[in-house]
Motif scaffolding. Structure first.
Motif, mmCIF file in Angstrom:
data_model
loop_
_atom_site.group_PDB
_atom_site.id
_atom_site.type_symbol
_atom_site.label_atom_id
_atom_site.label_comp_id
_atom_site.label_asym_id
_atom_site.label_seq_id
_atom_site.Cartn_x
_atom_site.Cartn_y
_atom_site.Cartn_z
ATOM 1 N N UNK A 1 0.795 -1.218 0.000
ATOM 2 C CA UNK A 1 0.000 0.000 0.000
ATOM 3 C C UNK A 1 0.832 1.274 0.000
ATOM 4 N N UNK A 2 2.158 1.165 -0.078
ATOM 5 C CA UNK A 2 3.016 2.362 -0.054
ATOM 6 C C UNK A 2 2.870 3.128 -1.369
ATOM 7 N N UNK A 3 2.839 4.468 -1.293
ATOM 8 C CA UNK A 3 2.700 5.340 -2.459
ATOM 9 C C UNK A 3 3.964 6.183 -2.592
ATOM 10 N N UNK A 4 4.631 6.056 -3.712
ATOM 11 C CA UNK A 4 5.889 6.788 -3.963
ATOM 12 C C UNK A 4 5.663 8.086 -4.737
ATOM 13 N N UNK A 5 4.427 8.426 -5.087
ATOM 14 C CA UNK A 5 4.201 9.589 -5.958
ATOM 15 C C UNK A 5 4.561 10.911 -5.290
ATOM 16 N N UNK A 6 4.615 10.949 -3.951
ATOM 17 C CA UNK A 6 5.015 12.194 -3.281
ATOM 18 C C UNK A 6 6.450 12.604 -3.642
ATOM 19 N N UNK A 7 7.279 11.612 -4.028
ATOM 20 C CA UNK A 7 8.668 11.913 -4.400
ATOM 21 C C UNK A 7 8.773 12.660 -5.709
ATOM 22 N N UNK A 8 7.658 12.754 -6.473
ATOM 23 C CA UNK A 8 7.683 13.534 -7.710
ATOM 24 C C UNK A 8 7.887 15.022 -7.438
ATOM 25 N N UNK A 9 7.641 15.455 -6.196
ATOM 26 C CA UNK A 9 7.856 16.867 -5.873
ATOM 27 C C UNK A 9 9.309 17.291 -5.973
ATOM 28 N N UNK A 10 10.261 16.345 -5.766
ATOM 29 C CA UNK A 10 11.688 16.713 -5.826
ATOM 30 C C UNK A 10 12.116 17.155 -7.218
ATOM 31 N N UNK A 11 11.869 16.393 -8.300
ATOM 32 C CA UNK A 11 12.257 16.891 -9.627
ATOM 33 C C UNK A 11 11.481 18.133 -10.040
ATOM 34 N N UNK A 12 10.212 18.255 -9.581
ATOM 35 C CA UNK A 12 9.444 19.458 -9.925
ATOM 36 C C UNK A 12 10.092 20.696 -9.297
ATOM 37 N N UNK A 13 10.468 20.619 -8.031
ATOM 38 C CA UNK A 13 11.135 21.745 -7.370
ATOM 39 C C UNK A 13 12.478 22.057 -8.025
ATOM 40 N N UNK A 14 13.231 21.017 -8.393
ATOM 41 C CA UNK A 14 14.515 21.228 -9.043
ATOM 42 C C UNK A 14 14.341 21.971 -10.361
ATOM 43 N N UNK A 15 13.345 21.560 -11.163
ATOM 44 C CA UNK A 15 13.102 22.219 -12.441
ATOM 45 C C UNK A 15 12.607 23.646 -12.257
ATOM 46 N N UNK A 16 11.757 23.890 -11.234
ATOM 47 C CA UNK A 16 11.213 25.229 -11.015
ATOM 48 C C UNK A 16 12.272 26.205 -10.531
ATOM 49 N N UNK A 17 13.219 25.739 -9.733
ATOM 50 C CA UNK A 17 14.229 26.632 -9.169
ATOM 51 C C UNK A 17 15.384 26.845 -10.126
ATOM 52 N N UNK A 18 15.874 25.791 -10.757
ATOM 53 C CA UNK A 18 17.102 25.858 -11.545
ATOM 54 C C UNK A 18 16.863 25.923 -13.048
ATOM 55 N N UNK A 19 15.649 25.726 -13.506
ATOM 56 C CA UNK A 19 15.376 25.726 -14.931
ATOM 57 C C UNK A 19 14.470 26.863 -15.338
ATOM 58 N N UNK A 20 14.073 26.854 -16.604
ATOM 59 C CA UNK A 20 13.136 27.841 -17.112
ATOM 60 C C UNK A 20 11.712 27.445 -16.733
ATOM 61 N N UNK A 21 10.793 28.371 -16.979
ATOM 62 C CA UNK A 21 9.392 28.063 -16.700
ATOM 63 C C UNK A 21 8.893 26.927 -17.593
ATOM 64 N N UNK A 22 9.403 26.869 -18.820
ATOM 65 C CA UNK A 22 9.034 25.774 -19.720
ATOM 66 C C UNK A 22 9.459 24.433 -19.146
ATOM 67 N N UNK A 23 10.688 24.353 -18.640
ATOM 68 C CA UNK A 23 11.171 23.109 -18.041
ATOM 69 C C UNK A 23 10.343 22.761 -16.803
ATOM 70 N N UNK A 24 10.020 23.764 -15.983
ATOM 71 C CA UNK A 24 9.245 23.502 -14.768
ATOM 72 C C UNK A 24 7.852 22.973 -15.107
ATOM 73 N N UNK A 25 7.181 23.639 -16.036
ATOM 74 C CA UNK A 25 5.832 23.191 -16.399
ATOM 75 C C UNK A 25 5.865 21.861 -17.127
ATOM 76 N N UNK A 26 6.907 21.630 -17.946
ATOM 77 C CA UNK A 26 7.036 20.345 -18.634
ATOM 78 C C UNK A 26 7.254 19.204 -17.667
#
Length: 572
Positions: free
Chosen positions: A110-135
């Motif tokens: 029953x473990x859900x790993x989808x919460x870990x998707x926040x790490x790449x999203x934050x990385x893209x939003x902080x260090x990349x362009x808005x296109x990379x973050x939204x993509x």
């Protein structure tokens, strides 16, 4: 790093800025990925031990993810990839999305790993362009929707709730990605403003330091403990023997500085600017009179709540230099007035001289002859004074129209020396050493006569009675510089006199017009030569003796030419 002009572009990250906020964020993300991968590996290993689960694939995926994060942490620590969307983000964002997706698909509990998707999203939003973050957010949302569909296919039942949860989670990810990206843009702007202000402050500090170091007036910065925090070269020179000490040093260590200490103490005590004239009495030295102005630095910066230490800034003005400057200005004004007067009295003087000569022809009484001679001598003296005053205008005109010529230095100097010495052989004795090998120099012969006679007259006025108290040298240096030097064993010149030696109408004697050295400088500059003063030792019959030396450095000529003179009207 987001740009401050467009929301979906930012300048490439500079690998040289090791301490910038975004580099620290990049290092933080890399370290966080390693810690997440290590936690996943330990969690999988612990779960298999507890549940007696023999499925090796989740453990293998966790181990591979840990190896990938360690590799990126080691190899990519210097700078993040380019901010634009592209394959350069696959080792970080791409690996994170793939690892979370595979772990979620392989895990049967029953473990859900989808919460870990926040790490790449934050990385893209902080260090990349808005296109990379939204993509990246869009990819994470699609993975959530795909997982909801997969659960519906495998477990059955109503999938609408799972789709709604995936949609809400994806919407939250989009909002977070956009807000974080805007915050990173603001961070970039503030960083750029801070760097701009820092560069401006650094430039201002360098300019201020350069100006203070080259000020002719002394500058001292003193704290409340009488410790000198900063002292420019002019201030250290005015302080005396221990002025060579570099700050910090205390005003209490020398008794001669006690007037400055008392002024600083009064400035701090009254919390107001102070102005005073003080005298520094150093043992074995002449008293130094100073005009001192003292101010306190503000304790609180304007527009801020930042407090700073109170410091007393002192400006030290040498009273001798101030008096010499004032005297020079007065002499210059008097010189202009005297030139006008001298121009008007030349014609009456000429009439008086001519009338006196006519009267002298008819006089036979010795007493009357003496009276006529006195009239003639004083009229000639007045004429010479008028000529000296008007000489400055003639020199300016004739220098600007004088043709260039070439002469043999030793031969010309020897001729000028013999003419000058013949007027008073008993008193005009000197040690003459002509060692320039008759080098050709560019200088007009009459101009050189004027320069050398002026220098010899000055040296004769201040030298002692020793036979070698006056020395005349010509020489060629190792670099080929041809020079002429007149040295005499006169007393050292005061610093205030040295600063104005070559200025017009400046003289340390009340009966001098103050034009001789100024005309010498003008003549030298006309022919590309230089003239300077220095205090140096020469070998005499009394041993090494200090004296005043005036040196003329010539521009060397290739061959000898005939010389022309335009100074026929100037009396030497």
């Amino acid at each position: 790093m987001p740009a401050n002009t467009a929301p979906d572009t930012r300048p490439p990250f500079s690998p040289n800025l090791e301490e910038t906020p975004f580099l620290r964020l990049w290092h933080g993300f890399l370290t966080g990925r390693v810690m997440v991968a290590l936690a996943l590996l330990l969690l999988q290993a612990l779960g298999q031990l507890i549940n007696q689960n023999a499925d090796p694939w989740p453990l293998a995926v966790s181990a591979a993810y840990l190896a990938a994060t360690l590799a990126v942490r080691i190899l990519g620590r210097h700078a993040p990839p380019e901010p634009q969307a592209g394959p350069q983000w696959l080792p970080s964002i791409g690996v994170d999305l793939a690892a979370v997706c595979v772990l979620q698909w392989l895990h049967t509990g029953g473990m859900n790993f989808t919460a870990l998707l926040g790490l790449p999203i934050l990385m893209a939003a902080v260090l990349g362009t808005l296109t990379l973050a939204l993509g990246t957010t869009a990819c994470a949302t699609l993975l959530l929707l795909a997982w909801a569909w997969w659960l519906g296919e495998t477990t059955g039942g109503d999938a609408s709730q799972r789709y709604l949860q995936a949609a809400l989670t994806g919407t939250g990810y989009f909002i977070v990605a956009f807000l974080v990206h805007q915050l990173s843009i603001r961070l970039v702007r503030e960083r750029q403003v801070a760097l701009h202000n820092r560069r401006a402050a650094l430039v201002q500090r360098q300019v201020s330091a350069l100006v203070i170091q080259n000020l002719t007036d002394g500058v001292l910065v003193v704290d409340e403990d009488n410790t000198v925090r900063m002292a420019n070269p002019a201030a250290r020179e005015l302080l005396g023997d221990t002025a060579a000490l570099l700050p910090p040093f205390s005003l209490e260590q020398t008794a001669a500085w006690h007037p400055l200490r008392a002024l600083a103490h009064r400035t701090f005590q009254q919390d107001a600017a102070q102005v005073a004239d003080v005298t520094l009495l150093s043992p074995g030295q002449s008293p130094v009179g100073l005009h001192v102005r003292a101010w306190l630095t503000p304790t609180r910066q304007a527009g801020t709540d930042v407090s700073s230490e109170r410091l007393c800034v002192m400006f030290l003005h040498d009273l001798r230099a101030l008096e010499a400057r004032l005297r020079t200005e007065k002499l210059a004004a008097m010189g202009r007035m005297s030139a006008a007067v001298a121009h008007e009295i030349r014609n009456p003087l000429a009439a008086i001289t001519q009338a006196n000569a006519l009267l002298d022809e008819d006089l036979h009484d010795p007493a009357q002859k003496r009276l006529a001679q006195m009239v003639r001598q004083n009229a000639e003296r007045l004429a010479r004074i008028a000529e000296d005053i008007l000489d400055i205008a003639r020199v300016q005109h004739q220098i600007s129209h004088a043709p260039a010529s070439t002469l043999a230095l030793d031969e010309t100097v020897a001729h000028i020396w013999h003419d000058w010495q013949s007027h008073d052989p008993a008193r005009r004795q000197a040690l003459v050493a002509l060692q320039a090998d008759n080098a050709p120099v560019e200088f007009d012969a009459e101009h050189l006569r004027r320069v050398l006679v002026n220098l010899l007259d000055n040296a004769l006025r201040y030298k002692s009675d020793a036979p070698d108290a006056l020395q005349l040298h010509t020489q060629v240096s190792a670099s080929g510089q041809v020079s002429l030097q007149v040295w005499s064993d006169g007393t050292p010149m005061d610093q205030s006199v040295q600063k104005h030696l070559f200025e017009p109408f400046f003289s340390s004697e009340s009966r001098s017009s103050g034009l001789g050295l100024y005309i010498c400088r003008e003549l030298c500059e006309r022919h590309g030569a230089s003239i300077s003063y220095q205090r140096l030792d020469r070998t005499t019959g009394r041993g090494p003796t200090g004296g005043n030396a005036f040196t003329v450095g010539f521009r060397k000529a290739g061959r000898l030419k005939g010389s022309a003179s335009l100074f026929d009207t100037i009396v030497v």
